[in-house]
Design an enzyme around this catalytic site. Structure first.
Site, PDB file in Angstrom:
ATOM      1  N   LYS A   1       0.875  -1.187   0.000  1.00  0.00           N
ATOM      2  CA  LYS A   1       0.000   0.000   0.000  1.00  0.00           C
ATOM      3  C   LYS A   1       0.900   1.221   0.000  1.00  0.00           C
ATOM      4  O   LYS A   1       1.988   1.214   0.561  1.00  0.00           O
ATOM      5  CB  LYS A   1      -0.905   0.025   1.229  1.00  0.00           C
ATOM      6  CG  LYS A   1      -2.029   1.059   1.202  1.00  0.00           C
ATOM      7  CD  LYS A   1      -3.173   0.696   0.276  1.00  0.00           C
ATOM      8  CE  LYS A   1      -4.306   0.088   1.002  1.00  0.00           C
ATOM      9  NZ  LYS A   1      -5.471  -0.327   0.261  1.00  0.00           N
TER      10      LYS A   1
HETATM   11  N1  GLU Z   1      -7.434  -0.434  -2.832  1.00  0.00           N
HETATM   12  C1  GLU Z   1      -8.170  -1.644  -2.930  1.00  0.00           C
HETATM   13  C2  GLU Z   1      -8.199  -2.385  -1.605  1.00  0.00           C
HETATM   14  O1  GLU Z   1      -7.954  -1.839  -0.570  1.00  0.00           O
HETATM   15  C3  GLU Z   1      -7.762  -2.528  -4.091  1.00  0.00           C
HETATM   16  C4  GLU Z   1      -6.330  -2.929  -4.151  1.00  0.00           C
HETATM   17  C5  GLU Z   1      -5.970  -3.584  -5.457  1.00  0.00           C
HETATM   18  O2  GLU Z   1      -6.821  -3.776  -6.302  1.00  0.00           O
HETATM   19  O3  GLU Z   1      -4.792  -3.877  -5.605  1.00  0.00           O
HETATM   20  O4  GLU Z   1      -8.534  -3.529  -1.555  1.00  0.00           O
END
Ligand code: GLU
Length: 431
Positions: A121
């Site tokens: 992240k």
């Molecule tokens: N931001 C989204 C989550 O928290 C998707 C992450 C992604 O698709 O890699 O699940």
């Protein structure tokens, strides 16, 4: 920028207290769940630490010619099962602690869904609402360059999150591709379909929330037509979840955005309320018999509460006042560790984010497969495969929930941890 913080997109302004960081909550959850699984303690110890956290400076030339410098991050938690995977958020709360916690949740989320990815992240500490479109593009391109060494289709694959969207991913992908000297769609997911994005990706986190709500309703032997639902947040996750639940026959009686909530005991036609993307912050202008605050929405006497706005909204302060019979987490980390304990004591089940909103990363995985194979799936195929994967994951988690008599969150962690531990033990520790 979105009003609603969910798995993909977020709003701000509804948390009543600033509580533990995402990292602290994620660590506590890990320690608690580890007690239920037969995992080597060295594996748990390794999982408490992110593999790598990159911090970069991202200078931006503002539209007025001045230059401002923002902090950017990419936390990579664990990649034993495959490339790091997870969103990029543009939000003023972004810091390394938050990115580390959220990257841990991505590791578990991918493992619960049995996807060949680990957890990552990142983001920039900037309020996306303060940026013009041109500024967002310049900032994104520079950020892509600053973290270029640590990302890539087989290394770490970012996606949209709070304050970022498909266009942000398009700029990121273009900047990366230009520097690599080849078009590389698989470096990010959540792109527009015209450049290798997947149909149905935008709707997928909300879709998975609705599927899991429907499964839970069936599990608890309720009738969906007689179920009332309150949804906090009407961005990508909340709106898509609310609309699909309405289509399934549920009675969506309360909705909110950053400005407040609307309530109608007879239920809303959720398709008639514009999402944040369709018309920002329009929920309160929709005709409704009653308006409430976001805090009041959380305490409504409904069957199902879906917090799909920001993190830390269910806290020690309000968990005792929640009247819903079931909570399904649309946002990442909406329930603090203390609130979780209170809700458990009160017998209110909480279906965790790492299962409920995992449709986003699951369709990201489909997108990554489509990019590698240079072949686009139809929307029907995406939805069908997503529905199948969600029900499979639900069944796996449900079995642990029933067999071990633990919370839904612990059950999801048990599934994730067992898979990750097995992979770590099989690969061994190098050197
Ligand atoms: N931001 C989204 C989550 O928290 C998707 C992450 C992604 O698709 O890699 O699940």
């Amino acid at each position: 920028m979105a009003t609603n913080e969910t798995a993909d997109e977020t709003a701000d302004g509804t948390a009543s207290e600033s509580t533990d960081s995402a990292r602290t909550t994620a660590l506590r959850q890990l320690e608690r769940a580890a007690a239920h699984v037969d995992v080597d303690s060295s594996v748990v110890e390794r999982l408490k630490h992110p593999t790598k956290v990159q911090q970069v400076s991202v200078p931006l030339e503002r539209d007025d010619g001045s230059v401002e410098v923002f902090d950017g991050y990419r936390a990579q938690h664990d990649d034993v099962r495959g490339p790091y995977k997870g969103g990029l958020r543009y939000h003023s709360n972004v810091d390394s602690e938050e990115c580390i916690g959220l990257s841990m949740w991505m590791t578990w989320k991918c493992a619960v869904m049995d996807l060949p990815f680990g957890g990552g992240k990142g983001g920039i500490a900037v309020d996306s609402k303060d940026l013009s479109r041109d500024e967002t593009e310049r900032l994104t391109r520079r950020f892509a360059e600053e973290i270029r060494d640590v990302v890539g289709p087989t290394k770490d694959v970012p996606a949209p999150d709070m304050g970022t969207d498909a266009q942000t991913m398009a700029w990121f992908m273009d900047a990366y591709s230009m520097q690599q000297g080849e078009t590389t769609p698989g470096v990010v997911t959540g792109k527009p379909p015209v450049i290798g994005g997947s149909y149905g990706r935008e709707e997928s986190p909300g879709r998975s929330v609705a599927i899991i709500v429907a499964e839970a309703i069936e599990y608890y032997d309720w009738e969906i037509e007689e179920t009332t639902v309150a949804v906090q947040g009407f961005g990508s996750v909340g709106a898509n979840a609310a609309r699909l639940l309405g289509d399934y026959g549920a009675n969506v009686v309360a909705l909110s955005d950053v400005n407040g909530a609307i309530y109608d005991p007879d239920g809303f036609d959720t398709h008639a309320v514009p999402t944040h993307e369709e018309q920002p912050e329009a929920v309160m202008s929709h005709d409704a018999p009653q308006t409430l605050s976001n805090e009041e929405l959380l305490e409504l006497d409904v069957d199902v509460l879906v917090p799909a706005a920001i993190g830390n909204v269910l806290t020690a302060d309000n968990a005792g006042d929640v009247q819903a019979d079931l909570i399904v987490e649309g946002a990442n980390g909406p329930t603090t560790f203390a609130a979780d304990t209170i809700l458990e004591e009160r017998g209110i089940p909480v279906i965790p984010d790492i299962l409920a909103n995992a449709g986003g990363v699951t369709v990201s995985y489909f997108e990554w497969l489509q990019d590698i194979n240079r072949r686009q799936w139809t929307r029907e195929r995406v939805d069908e495969e997503l529905d199948h994967e969600m029900r499979k994951a639900w069944d796996t988690v449900r079995k642990e929930f029933e067999a071990r008599d633990i919370t839904w969150r612990d059950a999801a962690y048990v599934v994730a941890l067992s898979r990750i531990a097995k992979a770590k033990e099989t690969r061994g520790l190098w050197p």
